[in-house]
Scaffold this motif. Structure first.
Motif, PDB file in Angstrom:
ATOM      1  N   ALA A  27       0.833  -1.207   0.000  1.00  0.00           N
ATOM      2  CA  ALA A  27       0.000   0.000   0.000  1.00  0.00           C
ATOM      3  C   ALA A  27       0.868   1.258   0.000  1.00  0.00           C
ATOM      4  O   ALA A  27       0.583   2.208  -0.740  1.00  0.00           O
ATOM      5  N   LEU A  28       1.921   1.263   0.805  1.00  0.00           N
ATOM      6  CA  LEU A  28       2.819   2.415   0.831  1.00  0.00           C
ATOM      7  C   LEU A  28       3.513   2.582  -0.520  1.00  0.00           C
ATOM      8  O   LEU A  28       3.644   3.698  -1.027  1.00  0.00           O
ATOM      9  N   ARG A  29       3.945   1.473  -1.106  1.00  0.00           N
ATOM     10  CA  ARG A  29       4.580   1.519  -2.426  1.00  0.00           C
ATOM     11  C   ARG A  29       3.600   2.059  -3.474  1.00  0.00           C
ATOM     12  O   ARG A  29       3.942   2.936  -4.270  1.00  0.00           O
ATOM     13  N   ASP A  30       2.380   1.539  -3.462  1.00  0.00           N
ATOM     14  CA  ASP A  30       1.368   1.978  -4.428  1.00  0.00           C
ATOM     15  C   ASP A  30       0.998   3.451  -4.241  1.00  0.00           C
ATOM     16  O   ASP A  30       0.520   4.091  -5.177  1.00  0.00           O
ATOM     17  N   ALA A  31       1.242   3.971  -3.035  1.00  0.00           N
ATOM     18  CA  ALA A  31       0.975   5.382  -2.750  1.00  0.00           C
ATOM     19  C   ALA A  31       2.157   6.270  -3.138  1.00  0.00           C
ATOM     20  O   ALA A  31       2.141   7.477  -2.876  1.00  0.00           O
ATOM     21  N   GLY A  32       3.183   5.681  -3.751  1.00  0.00           N
ATOM     22  CA  GLY A  32       4.296   6.464  -4.262  1.00  0.00           C
ATOM     23  C   GLY A  32       5.524   6.523  -3.379  1.00  0.00           C
ATOM     24  O   GLY A  32       6.474   7.253  -3.674  1.00  0.00           O
ATOM     25  N   MET A  33       5.532   5.774  -2.305  1.00  0.00           N
ATOM     26  CA  MET A  33       6.700   5.758  -1.425  1.00  0.00           C
ATOM     27  C   MET A  33       7.675   4.675  -1.861  1.00  0.00           C
ATOM     28  O   MET A  33       7.289   3.710  -2.509  1.00  0.00           O
ATOM     29  N   PHE A 112      -0.446   1.202  15.023  1.00  0.00           N
ATOM     30  CA  PHE A 112      -1.688   0.841  14.351  1.00  0.00           C
ATOM     31  C   PHE A 112      -2.095  -0.546  14.836  1.00  0.00           C
ATOM     32  O   PHE A 112      -1.271  -1.460  14.858  1.00  0.00           O
ATOM     33  N   THR A 113      -3.339  -0.687  15.207  1.00  0.00           N
ATOM     34  CA  THR A 113      -3.835  -1.969  15.693  1.00  0.00           C
ATOM     35  C   THR A 113      -4.693  -2.632  14.618  1.00  0.00           C
ATOM     36  O   THR A 113      -5.029  -2.004  13.611  1.00  0.00           O
ATOM     37  N   PRO A 114      -5.040  -3.897  14.815  1.00  0.00           N
ATOM     38  CA  PRO A 114      -5.872  -4.585  13.818  1.00  0.00           C
ATOM     39  C   PRO A 114      -7.117  -3.760  13.485  1.00  0.00           C
ATOM     40  O   PRO A 114      -7.741  -3.169  14.360  1.00  0.00           O
ATOM     41  N   GLY A 115      -7.415  -3.706  12.218  1.00  0.00           N
ATOM     42  CA  GLY A 115      -8.566  -2.928  11.755  1.00  0.00           C
ATOM     43  C   GLY A 115      -8.179  -1.592  11.156  1.00  0.00           C
ATOM     44  O   GLY A 115      -8.997  -0.951  10.493  1.00  0.00           O
ATOM     45  N   ALA A 116      -6.924  -1.161  11.381  1.00  0.00           N
ATOM     46  CA  ALA A 116      -6.473   0.086  10.759  1.00  0.00           C
ATOM     47  C   ALA A 116      -6.489  -0.096   9.243  1.00  0.00           C
ATOM     48  O   ALA A 116      -6.080  -1.139   8.735  1.00  0.00           O
ATOM     49  N   THR A 117      -6.951   0.899   8.556  1.00  0.00           N
ATOM     50  CA  THR A 117      -7.000   0.804   7.097  1.00  0.00           C
ATOM     51  C   THR A 117      -5.653   1.213   6.491  1.00  0.00           C
ATOM     52  O   THR A 117      -4.911   1.995   7.089  1.00  0.00           O
ATOM     53  N   THR A 118      -5.383   0.685   5.314  1.00  0.00           N
ATOM     54  CA  THR A 118      -4.152   1.098   4.635  1.00  0.00           C
ATOM     55  C   THR A 118      -4.214   2.587   4.314  1.00  0.00           C
ATOM     56  O   THR A 118      -3.200   3.279   4.366  1.00  0.00           O
ATOM     57  N   ALA A 119      -5.397   3.089   4.019  1.00  0.00           N
ATOM     58  CA  ALA A 119      -5.548   4.522   3.737  1.00  0.00           C
ATOM     59  C   ALA A 119      -5.139   5.363   4.947  1.00  0.00           C
ATOM     60  O   ALA A 119      -4.470   6.393   4.796  1.00  0.00           O
ATOM     61  N   ILE A 121      -3.045   4.505   7.294  1.00  0.00           N
ATOM     62  CA  ILE A 121      -1.600   4.375   7.474  1.00  0.00           C
ATOM     63  C   ILE A 121      -0.867   5.274   6.477  1.00  0.00           C
ATOM     64  O   ILE A 121       0.053   6.011   6.852  1.00  0.00           O
ATOM     65  N   ILE A 122      -1.276   5.234   5.228  1.00  0.00           N
ATOM     66  CA  ILE A 122      -0.668   6.087   4.199  1.00  0.00           C
ATOM     67  C   ILE A 122      -0.806   7.564   4.582  1.00  0.00           C
ATOM     68  O   ILE A 122       0.166   8.324   4.523  1.00  0.00           O
ATOM     69  N   GLU A 123      -2.002   7.955   4.980  1.00  0.00           N
ATOM     70  CA  GLU A 123      -2.251   9.343   5.361  1.00  0.00           C
ATOM     71  C   GLU A 123      -1.354   9.754   6.524  1.00  0.00           C
ATOM     72  O   GLU A 123      -0.763  10.834   6.519  1.00  0.00           O
ATOM     73  N   TRP A 124      -1.225   8.875   7.524  1.00  0.00           N
ATOM     74  CA  TRP A 124      -0.392   9.191   8.683  1.00  0.00           C
ATOM     75  C   TRP A 124       1.082   9.325   8.272  1.00  0.00           C
ATOM     76  O   TRP A 124       1.759  10.271   8.674  1.00  0.00           O
ATOM     77  N   VAL A 125       1.568   8.400   7.472  1.00  0.00           N
ATOM     78  CA  VAL A 125       2.969   8.458   7.036  1.00  0.00           C
ATOM     79  C   VAL A 125       3.219   9.751   6.263  1.00  0.00           C
ATOM     80  O   VAL A 125       4.201  10.454   6.524  1.00  0.00           O
ATOM     81  N   ARG A 126       2.354  10.077   5.350  1.00  0.00           N
ATOM     82  CA  ARG A 126       2.535  11.306   4.573  1.00  0.00           C
ATOM     83  C   ARG A 126       2.554  12.549   5.472  1.00  0.00           C
ATOM     84  O   ARG A 126       3.317  13.476   5.234  1.00  0.00           O
ATOM     85  N   ALA A 127       1.716  12.559   6.487  1.00  0.00           N
ATOM     86  CA  ALA A 127       1.616  13.726   7.370  1.00  0.00           C
ATOM     87  C   ALA A 127       2.741  13.795   8.400  1.00  0.00           C
ATOM     88  O   ALA A 127       3.082  14.890   8.858  1.00  0.00           O
ATOM     89  N   ASN A 128       3.342  12.667   8.744  1.00  0.00           N
ATOM     90  CA  ASN A 128       4.297  12.634   9.853  1.00  0.00           C
ATOM     91  C   ASN A 128       5.721  12.248   9.473  1.00  0.00           C
ATOM     92  O   ASN A 128       6.602  12.290  10.330  1.00  0.00           O
ATOM     93  N   VAL A 129       5.923  11.882   8.237  1.00  0.00           N
ATOM     94  CA  VAL A 129       7.256  11.521   7.776  1.00  0.00           C
ATOM     95  C   VAL A 129       7.557  12.364   6.551  1.00  0.00           C
ATOM     96  O   VAL A 129       7.386  11.920   5.425  1.00  0.00           O
ATOM     97  N   ALA A 130       7.942  13.579   6.804  1.00  0.00           N
ATOM     98  CA  ALA A 130       8.215  14.496   5.697  1.00  0.00           C
ATOM     99  C   ALA A 130       9.695  14.471   5.364  1.00  0.00           C
ATOM    100  O   ALA A 130      10.540  14.367   6.229  1.00  0.00           O
ATOM    101  N   THR A 131       9.985  14.548   4.104  1.00  0.00           N
ATOM    102  CA  THR A 131      11.377  14.630   3.638  1.00  0.00           C
ATOM    103  C   THR A 131      11.446  15.692   2.559  1.00  0.00           C
ATOM    104  O   THR A 131      10.571  15.784   1.716  1.00  0.00           O
ATOM    105  N   GLN A 132      12.455  16.491   2.612  1.00  0.00           N
ATOM    106  CA  GLN A 132      12.621  17.584   1.661  1.00  0.00           C
ATOM    107  C   GLN A 132      13.922  17.409   0.889  1.00  0.00           C
ATOM    108  O   GLN A 132      14.931  17.024   1.461  1.00  0.00           O
TER     109      GLN A 132
END
Length: 134
Positions: A27-33, A112-119, A121-132
């Protein structure tokens, strides 16, 4: 310009169940990471070495074995020892609610616990793992 986020997805310890880790990695790969999946049965030392060698922005740990307190703590300690504490550590798996606050106090950015959606997780990573790009 925003660079691609590089995430190491790892399965520490003896837990042999990696379907969830693979789903998140894809999911992270498909989201462009850029995603580096370490495979099963990795030691904290191997995970940290991979994160440093791959110049990762984040490490996502998947723990279903019940050893989350030990494994997350050791990864964080090793990152600090290697002057790589800026690498964001997040994770998921079968982790009791009571342990999440303690993991976060150790420095785990998100659990993230069971039931967390891939969406989510992707949203959280994008918002909290910034790279410039400099």
């Amino acid at each position: 310009m925003q660079a691609r986020i590089r995430v190491v997805v790892a399965k520490p310890g003896l837990d042999g169940h990696d379907r969830g880790a693979k789903v998140v990695a894809r999911a992270l790969r498909d989201a462009g990471m850029e995603v580096i999946y370490t495979g099963l049965h990795q030691t904290p030392e191997q995970i940290v070495e991979t994160a440093i060698q791959e110049d990762a922005d984040a490490v996502g740990l998947s723990v279903l074995s019940g050893a989350h307190m030990t494994l997350f703590r050791r990864v964080l300690e090793l990152l600090a020892e290697r002057d790589a504490a800026d690498i964001v550590v997040f994770g998921g798996g079968i982790i009791p609610e009571d342990d999440i606050a303690e993991l976060e106090s150790l420095g785990v950015a998100k659990v993230f616990t069971p039931g967390a959606t891939t969406a989510s997780i992707i949203e959280w990573v994008r918002a909290n793992v910034a790279t410039q790009v400099a």
